[in-house]
Every structure is written in structure tokens, then in C-alpha cells.
Scaffold this active site. Structure first.
Site, PDB file in Angstrom:
ATOM      1  N   SER A   1       0.799  -1.235   0.000  1.00  0.00           N
ATOM      2  CA  SER A   1       0.000   0.000   0.000  1.00  0.00           C
ATOM      3  C   SER A   1       0.828   1.280   0.000  1.00  0.00           C
ATOM      4  O   SER A   1       0.263   2.367  -0.166  1.00  0.00           O
ATOM      5  CB  SER A   1      -0.947   0.021   1.194  1.00  0.00           C
ATOM      6  OG  SER A   1      -2.042  -0.851   0.968  1.00  0.00           O
TER       7      SER A   1
ATOM      8  N   SER B   1      -6.029   3.894   3.829  1.00  0.00           N
ATOM      9  CA  SER B   1      -5.463   3.041   2.781  1.00  0.00           C
ATOM     10  C   SER B   1      -6.528   2.426   1.888  1.00  0.00           C
ATOM     11  O   SER B   1      -6.492   1.245   1.553  1.00  0.00           O
ATOM     12  CB  SER B   1      -4.610   1.933   3.424  1.00  0.00           C
ATOM     13  OG  SER B   1      -3.711   1.384   2.502  1.00  0.00           O
TER      14      SER B   1
ATOM     15  N   LYS C   1       0.300   3.738  -2.771  1.00  0.00           N
ATOM     16  CA  LYS C   1      -0.707   4.800  -2.742  1.00  0.00           C
ATOM     17  C   LYS C   1      -0.090   6.193  -2.598  1.00  0.00           C
ATOM     18  O   LYS C   1      -0.747   7.191  -2.903  1.00  0.00           O
ATOM     19  CB  LYS C   1      -1.702   4.545  -1.619  1.00  0.00           C
ATOM     20  CG  LYS C   1      -2.521   3.254  -1.792  1.00  0.00           C
ATOM     21  CD  LYS C   1      -3.477   3.030  -0.644  1.00  0.00           C
ATOM     22  CE  LYS C   1      -4.381   1.826  -0.892  1.00  0.00           C
ATOM     23  NZ  LYS C   1      -3.828   0.562  -0.419  1.00  0.00           N
TER      24      LYS C   1
END
Length: 367
Positions: free
Chosen positions: A44, A107, A47
Site C-alpha cells: 500500500s 489506505s 498509494k
């Protein structure tokens, strides 16, 4: 290989993680590095590039915080309530502002896809923007095959060095957006409140982000930052085996970086550092200003000599917009390897008309 400034002072918790990097943002100096160019799966942390692309579009007026997108049927089938999520329903209107809050702080996998489709028309179009920005920033050991870091058979990879470059760009180019969206302890949307899983937020003095990552393939990773007394450090942890290892290494490395080094300011934010020549512009040169405070770090109790050099591909080609990153200041502290920090254009320089270009050409004959 680890390269600390003083091996005896490095906290032992760092030994528990395969990849670690600590950078002083004000000078670009690497304070500690362990496998900084090793490619790894970011999960993640991907991102952060999605957020950076959105910040770039916002700054250009190509995206607005109040803009409303809806989740497509295809995105709903693939991403509704999958992994970390905002629980966006099909055709549920959601603003860009809320999407960015959800991506940055809880997230949201679904939020990334809704943003990508809404802002770029499709996920592949968004990925093209992500990889174009990576190339522009010089992230030579990174590639993005997904906007949210979901497992994609190794198409998405980064290095610690590249993530530090990305963090520097986000913080120096978009400080207001960084503080607006990054580092909130909770986020509430559509009646659902979720907690930010940043391991040092609220626990370490000055910590304000940036993003964690985890999959079974990637292990536990973290791109983090903290600021104390106008001094900002950026840290990367990659491939930790447990969340405890990640949190321990992150906290220990940050505290060590602030405690083991003194920092002295060379230029305050906004100060004119030098000038750059401009070609085919209304002006023949422009001021170069510090995007943020520029400093030099030395092991505590020492004061190493500092050498400075301005570096840019020039002359710059007009038009140039005020605030564009157009040069770098190379800083050499003592016997360390040189490091660079960005310099921004301090003024707009429109492209010159015909008469101005003729004038500049004549003047150039005598300089």
C-alpha cells in the site's frame, strides 16, 4: 550493506529489517542506509504515488477537491470491501477530497480505483500518469502496475531510495496538500470511522505520516516522516517480518536521526540561493529559491565544512512558472558524498515575443 554515519550509534532494532533508509530532507543527506537500491514490493505504500499524482493535478487545476466521482459497476465488482476500504457503494457520490482522505489515512483500495477512473478515465490511464511522474522524478528502480498496491505478480516494485525521492517531492512541491491530507489519526466517511495504522503517528514527536504497507508477499513496510524544530527526516522500512519489527525500527531510527546529528540552516525556505539563465524568455535569468529550509547535518558536536554548487540543465527553456522545480543545490558536507535538494523558480518567465528574442540575441553577443 548498511552505511551509518556512526555504526556504534545506530539502534539495534534496524537489524531486524531487510531494507532501511534515513534521509535528512533539508540537506538530502543520507544518515543511514541498508540496501537502499534493493527493489522490493511496496504494497500500500504504492498509494503515495497515487496521492502525488492527484496533488500534481490539483496544483495544475486539472482536478478539484469538490469534484464528485462515482464507483463504476466494474470497480464495484472487483473492489467493493476488498482489503483496506472506504466501503464505497456503486453509484455512491464521493468527492475527490474524501477520496484523498481515505487513500491517505485508511489506505482505501476502492478509493484509489474510483479516483483513477474518475480523474483519468481508466486505471491504465492513471498508471501511465504514475509511471510518467516516477520517470520525471528519477525513480529508476520503481514501476507501478496498480494504483493501490494490491498484489500484481511483481509488476509493482520500488526501492527505498526512490521512495525517499517521492516523499521529498511530495513535501517540497505540495506542503499545503501534504499537511491537509496526510497524517490524520482517524477518518470518517459515510458514517464509518476508521483508524490510521501509521506506527509512529501520535507516538513519536513530530511524526506526521506518510504511509504503511502490508501483504503476505511484501511483508511490513513504511514510508514515514517527522519534523522537529524545522528539521525534517524521511525514513523507509521495507520487508519487515512483523508489525512490531516495523514499528520498532521506525521509531528507533527516527529518534536516532534527531539525536545523533546537529543541523544548521544554510538557507531559510523561500530564500534566493542563486540564478539560472533562461532561453527565449521575457527575462534572461530568474532567481532560484529554496523550496523548503536547506540545511547541513553533522554528527552531534561537530561542524564539518560545507561546499555548495547549483546544478541545472540550462539554459532553461521559457516559459517557466514560478514554483516549478528547475534546479538542484548540491551540498557536500565534510568528506561525505554530495547530496542534492530541489530549487524552485522564483518568478514567472513567459516566452518572449519576437522583438524580445531579437533583443536577447543581441545582448547575448556581448555577454
Amino acid at each position: 550493506m548498511a552505511t551509518p554515519a556512526d555504526p556504534a550509534m545506530v539502534p539495534p532494532e534496524v537489524a531486524a529489517v531487510p531494507v532501511a533508509l534515513l534521509v535528512d530532507l533539508g540537506s538530502g543527506q543520507v544518515l543511514y542506509a541498508k540496501e537502499p537500491d534493493r527493489r522490493f514490493v511496496p504494497a500500500s505504500i504504492t498509494k503515495v504515488m497515487t496521492l502525488y499524482v492527484a496533488f500534481e493535478l490539483l496544483s495544475r487545476g486539472q482536478l478539484r477537491p469538490d469534484q464528485v466521482f462515482r464507483m463504476s459497476e466494474g470497480a464495484y465488482r472487483q473492489w467493493h470491501a476488498v482489503g483496506s476500504t472506504m466501503f464505497i457503494d456503486r453509484d455512491h457520490p464521493v468527492t475527490v477530497h474524501d477520496l484523498l482522505m481515505g487513500i491517505a489515512n485508511v489506505s482505501a483500495n476502492d478509493g484509489c480505483v474510483v479516483l483513477a477512473e474518475g480523474a483519468a478515465g481508466s486505471v491504465p490511464n492513471w498508471l501511465a500518469l504514475m509511471n510518467a511522474e516516477a520517470r520525471r522524478l528519477g525513480m529508476k528502480d520503481s514501476h507501478f502496475g496498480t494504483p493501490n498496491g494490491w498484489m500484481d505478480e511483481g509488476q509493482t516494485f520500488v526501492s527505498a531510495h526512490d521512495l525517499a525521492v517521492l516523499a521529498q517531492a511530495m513535501i517540497t512541491r505540495h506542503p499545503d496538500l501534504y499537511h491537509a491530507y496526510i497524517g490524520h489519526p482517524t477518518m470518517t466517511w459515510n458514517g464509518i470511522t476508521q483508524r490510521n495504522h501509521d506506527p509512529i503517528l501520535g507516538k513519536l514527536e513530530g511524526a506526521d505520516g506518510i504511509k504503511t504497507g502490508f501483504t503476505n508477499q511484501a511483508g511490513y513496510g513504511f514510508l514515514g516522516s517527522a519534523e522537529r524544530q524545522s528539521r525534517r527526516l524521511v525514513m523507509v522500512i521495507g520487508g519487515a517480518y512483523t508489525p512490531k519489527d516495523r514499528a520498532g525500527a521506525a521509531e528507533a531510527l527516527m529518534n536516532w536521526g534527531f539525536a545523533a546529528f546537529d543541523s544548521r540552516t544554510l538557507f531559510p525556505a523561500g530564500a534566493v540561493v542563486g540564478t539560472a539563465q533562461v532561453q527565449d524568455g521575457e527575462a534572461r535569468s530568474l532567481p532560484l529559491v529554496a523550496s523548503g529550509a536547506i540545511s547541513a547535518a553533522s554528527p552531534r558536536g561537530t561542524r564539518a565544512p560545507v561546499q555548495l554548487r547549483i546544478v541545472y540543465d540550462g539554459p532553461l527553456e521559457a516559459p517557466v512558472r514560478k514554483g516549478d522545480i528547475v534546479a538542484q543545490l548540491e551540498i557536500t558536507v565534510g568528506g561525505q558524498a554530495p547530496h542534492r535538494v530541489p530549487l524552485a523558480a522564483g518568478a514567472d518567465v513567459p516566452r518572449a515575443g519576437l522583438l524580445a528574442r531579437l533583443r536577447n540575441g543581441v545582448l547575448g553577443l556581448f555577454t
